[in-house]
Design a protein around this motif. Structure first.
Motif, mmCIF file in Angstrom:
data_model
loop_
_atom_site.group_PDB
_atom_site.id
_atom_site.type_symbol
_atom_site.label_atom_id
_atom_site.label_comp_id
_atom_site.label_asym_id
_atom_site.label_seq_id
_atom_site.Cartn_x
_atom_site.Cartn_y
_atom_site.Cartn_z
ATOM 1 N N LYS A 51 -8.166 -6.345 -0.761
ATOM 2 C CA LYS A 51 -7.097 -6.214 -1.753
ATOM 3 C C LYS A 51 -6.213 -5.037 -1.350
ATOM 4 O O LYS A 51 -6.708 -4.015 -0.884
ATOM 5 C CB LYS A 51 -7.696 -5.979 -3.134
ATOM 6 C CG LYS A 51 -8.465 -7.179 -3.648
ATOM 7 C CD LYS A 51 -8.929 -6.946 -5.054
ATOM 8 C CE LYS A 51 -9.705 -8.056 -5.684
ATOM 9 N NZ LYS A 51 -10.095 -9.178 -4.946
ATOM 10 N N PRO A 52 -4.904 -5.176 -1.502
ATOM 11 C CA PRO A 52 -4.002 -4.098 -1.098
ATOM 12 C C PRO A 52 -4.199 -2.838 -1.934
ATOM 13 O O PRO A 52 -4.365 -2.915 -3.150
ATOM 14 C CB PRO A 52 -2.612 -4.688 -1.305
ATOM 15 C CG PRO A 52 -2.798 -5.844 -2.217
ATOM 16 C CD PRO A 52 -4.206 -6.326 -2.049
ATOM 17 N N GLY A 53 -4.199 -1.706 -1.252
ATOM 18 C CA GLY A 53 -4.354 -0.430 -1.942
ATOM 19 C C GLY A 53 -3.041 0.150 -2.414
ATOM 20 O O GLY A 53 -2.998 0.956 -3.330
ATOM 21 N N ASP A 54 -1.952 -0.268 -1.776
ATOM 22 C CA ASP A 54 -0.628 0.232 -2.166
ATOM 23 C C ASP A 54 0.428 -0.805 -1.798
ATOM 24 O O ASP A 54 0.117 -1.853 -1.241
ATOM 25 C CB ASP A 54 -0.343 1.581 -1.496
ATOM 26 C CG ASP A 54 -0.401 1.521 0.023
ATOM 27 O OD1 ASP A 54 0.004 0.500 0.619
ATOM 28 O OD2 ASP A 54 -0.861 2.500 0.630
ATOM 29 N N ALA A 55 1.672 -0.505 -2.103
ATOM 30 C CA ALA A 55 2.758 -1.457 -1.861
ATOM 31 C C ALA A 55 2.916 -1.784 -0.374
ATOM 32 O O ALA A 55 3.210 -2.912 -0.014
ATOM 33 C CB ALA A 55 4.066 -0.918 -2.419
ATOM 34 N N GLY A 56 2.697 -0.801 0.491
ATOM 35 C CA GLY A 56 2.805 -1.036 1.928
ATOM 36 C C GLY A 56 1.758 -2.006 2.429
ATOM 37 O O GLY A 56 2.042 -2.871 3.257
#
Length: 93
Positions: free
Chosen positions: A27-32
């Motif tokens: 799962k993505p940790g941030d927008a990047g």
């Protein structure tokens, strides 16, 4: 924790030329990271797919040439680290 979960590794840790089965994309940790995770999923890094590293760059083993199905992709190590795999897939073509 199951035995399978303890044997899972990230794709960037998979030895070259060893087949593995994709378990998940983190799962993505941030927008990047969100864009990277979406891209990986869109190009086919989904649970059940078989994958192997066919070549690595020098120095630093980057980029990684990763075979997924009948296509080869170049991934940076930080991108490959987002893909969890189970080494030892036997169901490849």
């Amino acid at each position: 924790m199951t035995v399978a979960a303890t044997a899972a590794i990230s794709l960037d840790q998979l030895p070259s030329h060893q087949w593995a089965t994709v378990l998940e994309v983190s799962k993505p940790g941030d927008a990047g990271q969100r864009d990277v995770v979406l891209r990986l999923t869109e190009i086919g890094f989904v649970p059940g797919e078989v994958v192997r590293i066919v070549a690595t760059g020098v120095p630093g083993r980057e980029p990684l040439a990763v075979r997924l199905g009948h296509t080869t992709f170049a991934l940076r190590r930080h991108e490959a680290a987002l893909v969890r795999v189970m080494p030892g897939a036997s169901n490849h073509g």
